[in-house]
Enzyme design. Structure first.
Site, PDB file in Angstrom:
ATOM      1  CG  ASP A  33      -5.988  -6.981   6.807  1.00 17.18           C
ATOM      2  OD1 ASP A  33      -5.146  -7.279   7.673  1.00 17.18           O
ATOM      3  OD2 ASP A  33      -6.479  -5.847   6.696  1.00 17.18           O
ATOM      4  CG  ASP A  79       3.100 -10.865   6.288  1.00 16.89           C
ATOM      5  OD1 ASP A  79       3.142  -9.739   5.749  1.00 16.89           O
ATOM      6  OD2 ASP A  79       3.846 -11.189   7.232  1.00 16.89           O
ATOM      7  CB  VAL A  80       1.079  -7.153   2.374  1.00 14.37           C
ATOM      8  CG1 VAL A  80      -0.427  -7.047   2.288  1.00 14.37           C
ATOM      9  CG2 VAL A  80       1.637  -6.410   3.574  1.00 14.37           C
ATOM     10  CE1 TYR A 108       2.824   4.900   8.360  1.00  9.68           C
ATOM     11  CE2 TYR A 108       3.079   7.285   8.438  1.00  9.68           C
ATOM     12  CZ  TYR A 108       2.314   6.171   8.153  1.00  9.68           C
ATOM     13  OH  TYR A 108       1.039   6.311   7.659  1.00  9.68           O
ATOM     14  CE  LYS A 160       2.259   5.059   4.780  1.00  8.10           C
ATOM     15  NZ  LYS A 160       1.264   4.288   3.992  1.00  8.10           N
TER      16      LYS A 160
END
Length: 250
Positions: A39, A62-63, A154, A158
């Site tokens: 995370d 950071d992903v 967003y 998704k």
């Protein structure tokens, strides 16, 4: 309550410092798994480390950064071994903005955080997950199945995660990779704190619009995750499991 046992299983979780990811981490730790958390903040992880010192390890990063993901995986391999269960949970909201109000920078941030990171990490782990006949559980959303659960960025991210999940599940099912996703509805997490701000009318409206008339706790999503990751759920493949209090019934 069904008791799940993930003794000796190694679980890698993104977004594990708060909200659903933190609840997932705690649920798997209580089910005797080894958990590696990734995370951008420590938040809940330090407390979990005190309670599960031998079972939990984590790295802050950071992903969206492939190099940092690679470093975390190398550390996970050194501390615990190869990964059995991948939970792609990290994600960000976009303030419910329509196209005209969405700047390119916001679009790119949402897509890279929610979607690109999932591609990068799953690809980095694919060979060992295939070798272990492992499990991947992606965090979708009701916004991945209908409109109105977020803004244009967003909702797009998704919907793409739903497609990513289904194609990944189809491509690698013959090789034993177990792939599903969860589509939460109204979950009480830090990401949704804006709905509870001020007089809380937005949160109240969401509860009233949800057929069972309440928000869910992150632990309810975590429990669904335990089931999806269990051997008893291995015949579920490419499923997008709504945890939404009936929202999608409307």
């Amino acid at each position: 309550m069904i008791t799940f046992d993930f003794t000796d299983k190694i679980v890698f979780i993104t977004g594990a410092a708060s909200g659903i990811g933190a609840a997932q981490a705690e649920a798997f730790l209580k089910a005797n798994a080894f958990v590696y958390a990734f995370d951008c903040q420590e938040q809940h992880l330090l407390d979990l480390k005190k309670n599960f010192p031998e079972q939990l390890a984590f790295m802050i990063g950071d992903v969206r950064n492939k190099t940092q993901l690679q470093a975390a995986l190398a550390d996970c391999h050194e501390v615990f071994g190869t990964v059995d269960i991948l939970l792609n949970t990290a994600g960000r909201l976009d303030d419910y903005l329509p196209l005209a109000e969405t700047e390119e920078s916001l679009w790119e941030m949402i897509l890279t955080t929610n979607l690109n990171s999932m591609f990068l990490l799953t690809k980095l782990l694919l060979s060992e997950l295939l070798k272990n006949k492992g499990t991947v559980i992606n965090m979708a959303s009701i916004a991945g199945l209908v409109g109105g659960g977020g803004g244009i960025a967003y909702t797009t991210s998704k919907h793409a995660i739903v497609g990513f999940t289904k194609q990944l599940a189809l491509d690698y099912a013959p090789q034993g990779l177990h792939v599903n996703a969860i589509a939460p509805g109204a979950i009480k997490t830090p990401m949704n704190q804006a709905d509870f701000a001020s007089d809380g009318k937005m949160a109240q409206w969401v509860a009233e619009e949800t057929p069972i008339k309440r928000w869910a706790n992150p632990e309810e999503v975590a429990y669904a995750t335990l089931f999806l990751a269990s051997d008893e759920a291995r015949y579920l493949q490419g499923t997008i499991l709504p945890v939404d209090g009936g929202w999608l019934l409307k």
